[in-house]
Design a protein around this motif. Structure first.
Motif, PDB file in Angstrom:
ATOM      1  N   VAL A   3      33.532 -16.301   5.621  1.00 52.31           N
ATOM      2  CA  VAL A   3      33.033 -15.980   6.662  1.00 52.31           C
ATOM      3  C   VAL A   3      31.381 -15.677   6.366  1.00 52.31           C
ATOM      4  N   VAL A   4      30.444 -16.310   7.013  1.00 50.98           N
ATOM      5  CA  VAL A   4      29.022 -15.769   6.871  1.00 50.98           C
ATOM      6  C   VAL A   4      28.836 -14.800   8.201  1.00 50.98           C
ATOM      7  N   ASP A  26      36.311 -14.086   1.947  1.00 52.84           N
ATOM      8  CA  ASP A  26      35.293 -14.134   1.092  1.00 52.84           C
ATOM      9  C   ASP A  26      34.048 -13.940   2.232  1.00 52.84           C
ATOM     10  N   VAL A  27      33.145 -13.264   1.754  1.00 50.15           N
ATOM     11  CA  VAL A  27      31.897 -12.946   2.610  1.00 50.15           C
ATOM     12  C   VAL A  27      30.594 -13.303   2.224  1.00 50.15           C
ATOM     13  N   VAL A  28      29.920 -13.933   2.947  1.00 44.19           N
ATOM     14  CA  VAL A  28      28.559 -14.292   2.493  1.00 44.19           C
ATOM     15  C   VAL A  28      27.650 -13.691   3.651  1.00 44.19           C
ATOM     16  N   THR A  53      15.484 -17.548  10.990  1.00 41.58           N
ATOM     17  CA  THR A  53      14.511 -18.726  11.347  1.00 41.58           C
ATOM     18  C   THR A  53      14.066 -19.500  10.471  1.00 41.58           C
ATOM     19  N   ASP A  54      14.572 -19.306   8.969  1.00 43.27           N
ATOM     20  CA  ASP A  54      13.953 -20.107   7.984  1.00 43.27           C
ATOM     21  C   ASP A  54      14.694 -21.368   8.069  1.00 43.27           C
ATOM     22  N   ALA A  55      14.159 -22.394   7.637  1.00 41.94           N
ATOM     23  CA  ALA A  55      14.843 -24.026   7.629  1.00 41.94           C
ATOM     24  C   ALA A  55      15.814 -23.782   6.401  1.00 41.94           C
ATOM     25  N   ALA A  56      15.533 -22.794   5.393  1.00 33.82           N
ATOM     26  CA  ALA A  56      16.335 -22.616   4.125  1.00 33.82           C
ATOM     27  C   ALA A  56      17.737 -22.129   4.453  1.00 33.82           C
ATOM     28  N   LEU A  57      17.917 -21.913   5.801  1.00 25.79           N
ATOM     29  CA  LEU A  57      19.295 -21.206   6.215  1.00 25.79           C
ATOM     30  C   LEU A  57      20.205 -22.544   5.640  1.00 25.79           C
ATOM     31  N   GLU A  58      19.887 -23.722   6.093  1.00 30.06           N
ATOM     32  CA  GLU A  58      20.808 -24.870   6.035  1.00 30.06           C
ATOM     33  C   GLU A  58      21.275 -25.105   4.492  1.00 30.06           C
ATOM     34  N   GLU A  59      20.398 -24.506   3.442  1.00 35.60           N
ATOM     35  CA  GLU A  59      20.922 -24.589   1.950  1.00 35.60           C
ATOM     36  C   GLU A  59      22.018 -23.623   1.698  1.00 35.60           C
ATOM     37  N   VAL A  60      21.998 -22.564   2.473  1.00 40.71           N
ATOM     38  CA  VAL A  60      23.380 -21.582   2.498  1.00 40.71           C
ATOM     39  C   VAL A  60      24.414 -22.263   3.092  1.00 40.71           C
ATOM     40  N   LYS A  63      25.827 -25.021   0.764  1.00 45.38           N
ATOM     41  CA  LYS A  63      26.499 -24.467  -0.485  1.00 45.38           C
ATOM     42  C   LYS A  63      27.706 -23.872  -0.216  1.00 45.38           C
ATOM     43  N   GLU A  64      27.778 -22.926   0.579  1.00 45.05           N
ATOM     44  CA  GLU A  64      29.052 -21.934   1.087  1.00 45.05           C
ATOM     45  C   GLU A  64      29.942 -22.831   2.199  1.00 45.05           C
TER      46      GLU A  64
END
Ligand SMILES: NC(=O)c1ccc[n+]([C@@H]2O[C@H](COP(=O)([O-])OP(=O)(O)OC[C@H]3O[C@@H](n4cnc5c(N)ncnc54)[C@H](O)[C@@H]3O)[C@@H](O)[C@H]2O)c1
Length: 305
Positions: A3-4, A26-28, A53-60, A63-64
């Motif tokens: 869960v994010v 599992d918590v993110v 708002t960051d485009a890098a959110l996609e990387e999370v 990965k997760e």
């Protein structure tokens, strides 16, 4: 399940994180720490200091690969939403759209969205049920309501599943003074400092104060139930600010009297939720009495955690 929790370093989000970890998930956590505190995240949780708002959110997400997203990150200060509507809208609206795009792309099973009584604006009748017309009277109300509409459309367009939880005034340990239940946090700190709290108006104005433990339970229930639904999460009990003050006096003793100030323009007089839909569909109801919730809250501020 993974869960994010966005805003998981904040007041409500961190309590949800605690409970999810206790239940073996599992918590993110994704949080930019603008009002949150990293010390409130249990070490078992994975933490990304990141703006939604960051485009890098996609990387999370890449990965997760979470199954669920519980979305609590937000600009929560009504006053700030009036002073800086662009910031408020960019976090609450664009940040949520950025998040939902990630949810669609990485096939998240469900999004639970923390909404608010502020979407209803000035109540046309009480108690407020979910069929009450929406009519925000602040930028914050607009920016919290708009994502509800995106969720509806994203479900239709992309099949993204969701539940919207509209909270009344939430209170409890770890709350900051700026949130919608902030009056309890302010009273607690004033009382403990031996200072008189301010009351705007004559104190007969009412709210529905719901303890954070009940809100956590509603989120857990929404992991399994309430698909595509909107639910009021409150107690259904109307409490005046003067009654709140009396409860504090009973709890803490002493004879502190408040200072009454003129009412603030734009403040809603009375508010209370009808919570029967959540009882029926989510099999959820508020279990914490005001007395017990306040006792836990005061204990937290007394201990200075
Ligand atoms: N407290 C209440 O009474 C209440 C009532 C109705 C709805 N809500 C909603 O519940 C949610 C949580 O509120 P809270 O009272 O716990 O507030 P909070 O300020 O304690 O929590 C919000 C969290 O989001 C984080 N955050 C803010 N902007 C961010 C961004 N751009 N990117 C990433 N993280 C960001 C903050 O650092 C903080 O940890 C919010 O969505 C709020 O609108 C709260």
């Amino acid at each position: 399940m993974k869960v994010v929790v966005t805003g998981g370093a904040g007041f409500i989000g961190s309590h949800i994180v605690d409970r999810l970890i206790e239940e073996g998930h599992d918590v993110v956590v994704v949080d930019n720490l603008s009002t949150g505190n990293v010390g409130q995240i249990r070490p078992e949780g994975e933490f990304y200091q990141l703006d939604i708002t960051d485009a890098a959110l996609e990387e999370v997400f890449a990965k997760e690969r979470p199954q669920f997203v519980i979305h609590h990150a937000a600009q929560i200060d009504v006053q700030k939403s009036l002073e800086d509507p662009v910031l408020d809208a960019s976090v609450n609206i664009l940040g949520t759209v950025n998040l939902l795009n990630c949810c669609v792309k990485y096939e998240v099973g469900k999004v639970i969205y923390a909404s608010t009584a502020a979407v209803y604006g000035v109540p046309q009748y009480l108690p407020i049920d979910e069929n009450h017309p929406v009519g925000p009277i602040s930028n914050y109300g607009i920016s919290k309501y708009t994502p509800e509409q995106y969720l509806k459309v994203y479900q239709e367009m992309f099949g993204l599943n969701y539940t919207v939880l509209r909270y009344a005034n939430v209170y409890g340990p770890r709350q900051g003074v700026k949130g919608e239940g902030g009056v309890i946090c302010i009273f607690a700190n004033k009382f403990l400092a031996g200072q008189a709290p301010f009351i705007f108006g004559d104190g007969s104005q009412t709210r529905d104060f719901v303890y954070v433990g009940d809100v956590v339970k509603a989120n857990l229930a929404a992991l399994e139930k309430g698909d595509g639904g909107v639910f009021n999460i409150g107690t259904g009990v109307q409490v005046s600010v003067n009654e709140l003050l009396e409860q504090f006096k009973l709890l803490l003793g002493g004879s502190i009297e408040p200072v009454y100030e003129p009412p603030r323009a734009g403040d809603i007089r009375d508010s209370v939720f009808d919570v029967s839909r959540a009882a029926e569909v989510l099999d959820w109801q508020s279990e914490w009495s005001l007395e017990d919730g306040l006792r836990e809250t005061v204990k937290y501020y007394q201990d200075g955690d």
